[in-house]
Motif scaffolding. Structure first.
Motif, short mmCIF file in Angstrom:
data_model
loop_
_atom_site.label_atom_id
_atom_site.label_comp_id
_atom_site.label_asym_id
_atom_site.label_seq_id
_atom_site.Cartn_x
_atom_site.Cartn_y
_atom_site.Cartn_z
N LEU A 1 -19.79 -59.15 -19.60
CA LEU A 1 -19.34 -57.86 -20.14
C LEU A 1 -18.11 -57.42 -19.37
O LEU A 1 -18.06 -57.52 -18.14
CB LEU A 1 -20.44 -56.80 -19.99
N HIS A 2 -17.13 -56.92 -20.11
CA HIS A 2 -15.84 -56.48 -19.56
C HIS A 2 -15.79 -54.96 -19.67
O HIS A 2 -15.90 -54.40 -20.76
CB HIS A 2 -14.74 -57.15 -20.38
N LEU A 3 -15.66 -54.29 -18.51
CA LEU A 3 -15.67 -52.82 -18.48
C LEU A 3 -14.26 -52.31 -18.23
O LEU A 3 -13.67 -52.55 -17.17
CB LEU A 3 -16.58 -52.31 -17.35
N ASP A 4 -13.70 -51.62 -19.21
CA ASP A 4 -12.33 -51.10 -19.12
C ASP A 4 -12.35 -49.71 -18.51
O ASP A 4 -12.78 -48.74 -19.15
CB ASP A 4 -11.69 -51.07 -20.50
N VAL A 5 -11.84 -49.61 -17.29
CA VAL A 5 -11.85 -48.35 -16.56
C VAL A 5 -10.45 -47.74 -16.60
O VAL A 5 -9.49 -48.36 -16.13
CB VAL A 5 -12.30 -48.60 -15.10
N VAL B 1 -15.09 -55.82 -14.17
CA VAL B 1 -14.49 -54.48 -14.24
C VAL B 1 -12.97 -54.59 -14.21
O VAL B 1 -12.39 -55.16 -13.29
CB VAL B 1 -14.99 -53.61 -13.06
N HIS B 2 -12.33 -54.05 -15.24
CA HIS B 2 -10.87 -54.07 -15.37
C HIS B 2 -10.36 -52.67 -15.06
O HIS B 2 -10.52 -51.75 -15.86
CB HIS B 2 -10.53 -54.50 -16.81
N LEU B 3 -9.77 -52.53 -13.87
CA LEU B 3 -9.32 -51.21 -13.40
C LEU B 3 -7.91 -50.92 -13.89
O LEU B 3 -6.94 -51.49 -13.39
CB LEU B 3 -9.34 -51.16 -11.88
N MET B 4 -7.78 -50.02 -14.84
CA MET B 4 -6.47 -49.54 -15.28
C MET B 4 -6.28 -48.15 -14.70
O MET B 4 -6.38 -47.13 -15.40
CB MET B 4 -6.40 -49.55 -16.81
N VAL B 5 -6.10 -48.12 -13.38
CA VAL B 5 -6.02 -46.86 -12.64
C VAL B 5 -4.85 -46.95 -11.68
O VAL B 5 -4.46 -48.04 -11.26
CB VAL B 5 -7.33 -46.58 -11.87
N ILE C 1 -7.36 -63.51 -20.88
CA ILE C 1 -6.44 -62.78 -21.76
C ILE C 1 -7.20 -61.62 -22.39
O ILE C 1 -8.40 -61.74 -22.68
CB ILE C 1 -5.79 -63.71 -22.81
N ASP C 2 -6.48 -60.52 -22.62
CA ASP C 2 -7.16 -59.28 -23.03
C ASP C 2 -6.22 -58.46 -23.90
O ASP C 2 -5.13 -58.07 -23.46
CB ASP C 2 -7.52 -58.51 -21.74
N GLY C 3 -6.68 -58.19 -25.13
CA GLY C 3 -5.93 -57.32 -26.03
C GLY C 3 -5.56 -58.02 -27.32
O GLY C 3 -4.78 -58.98 -27.30
#
Ligand code: DX5
Ligand code: ZN
Length: 233
Positions: free
Chosen positions: A42-46, A76-80, A182-184
């Motif tokens: 599972l990929h969690l977009d933060v 966990v993918h941190l977009m912060v 890859i993501d998106g």
């Protein structure tokens, strides 16, 4: 938590279901359905509303998913803007892996070290406008490199094919124990090019949760005809 899933070279592409596409009102059940359909993690977009123009989830949601799905690998993918402050809270909330952005604050090597010290694998992401040359000096410190194929912030955006030039530059420089994610906008029309460019971890939200047959969606992402059992002649 520590997991070897991302350290071992997979014999077929790994599929990460992006929780952002799931039904938040029925999250554990929807994620369990994606895992039952063959998703590997599972990929969690933060998102913090600052690094990207959206707000999503924090460590408490990660903790709840860990409790509901104790054996699942949580990526966990941190977009912060300031990822360092979130590394330990997510580790304590049960994350196995954390990816930070090259464009965010902090030295990439320090962030990799913080993730490893917290018992997680570490990833480094590059957004579409950032030139590939900027990530090359940092490849060796990370377990996973994430090439973003949309501008981070939202699920359901169109795939940007030009980013695969970056993938083709990065792929031959990685060790066997490093993954290329890859993501998106990854889905039926784009996934073959992603696999051909060397990606072995495929993130998808819409292409899984936006369908009514998760098993067929996962089989399509892996490049296996749906309905054919794995290992079938
Ligand atoms: C975008 C996120 C992605 C997103 C993918 O910023 O990092 O993980 O949820 O969504 P789809 O697969 O719909 O493009
Ligand atoms: Zn993501």
């Amino acid at each position: 938590m520590t997991s070897d899933l991302l350290r071992n070279q997979p014999d077929r592409p790994l599929v990460a279901a992006s929780v952002l596409g799931a039904d938040f009102a029925d999250l554990a059940a929807d994620c369990a359905a994606a895992l039952d359909a063959g998703c590997d993690l599972l990929h969690l977009d933060v998102m913090d509303g600052h690094f990207v123009p959206n707000l999503t989830m924090g460590p408490s949601l990660c903790r709840s998913l860990r409790r509901a799905l104790p054996d699942t690998v949580l990526d966990v993918h941190l977009m912060v803007t300031d990822p360092v402050q979130f590394v330990e809270p997510f580790a304590k909330a049960g994350a196995d892996h954390v990816t930070v952005h090259l464009e965010a604050n902090g030295a990439p090597e320090d962030l990799a070290a913080a993730a490893h010290e917290a018992g997680m694998t570490a990833g480094l992401a590059i957004s579409p406008p950032t030139p590939v040359e900027r990530i090359l000096p940092h490849l060796g410190s990370f377990d996973l490199i994430l090439v973003m194929s949309v501008n981070p912030g939202f699920a359901g955006q169109a795939f940007i094919p030009e980013v695969l030039d970056k993938s083709r530059t990065i792929a031959p420089r990685l060790r066997d124990d490093q993954r290329l994610q890859i993501d998106g906008g990854v889905g039926a029309r784009t996934v073959a090019a992603c696999r051909d460019a060397g990606h072995d971890v495929l993130v998808a939200a819409s292409a899984i949760f936006g369908t009514d047959d998760y098993s067929a969606a996962v089989a399509n992402l892996r490049g296996m005809p749906s309905g054919v059992a794995e290992g079938a002649p």
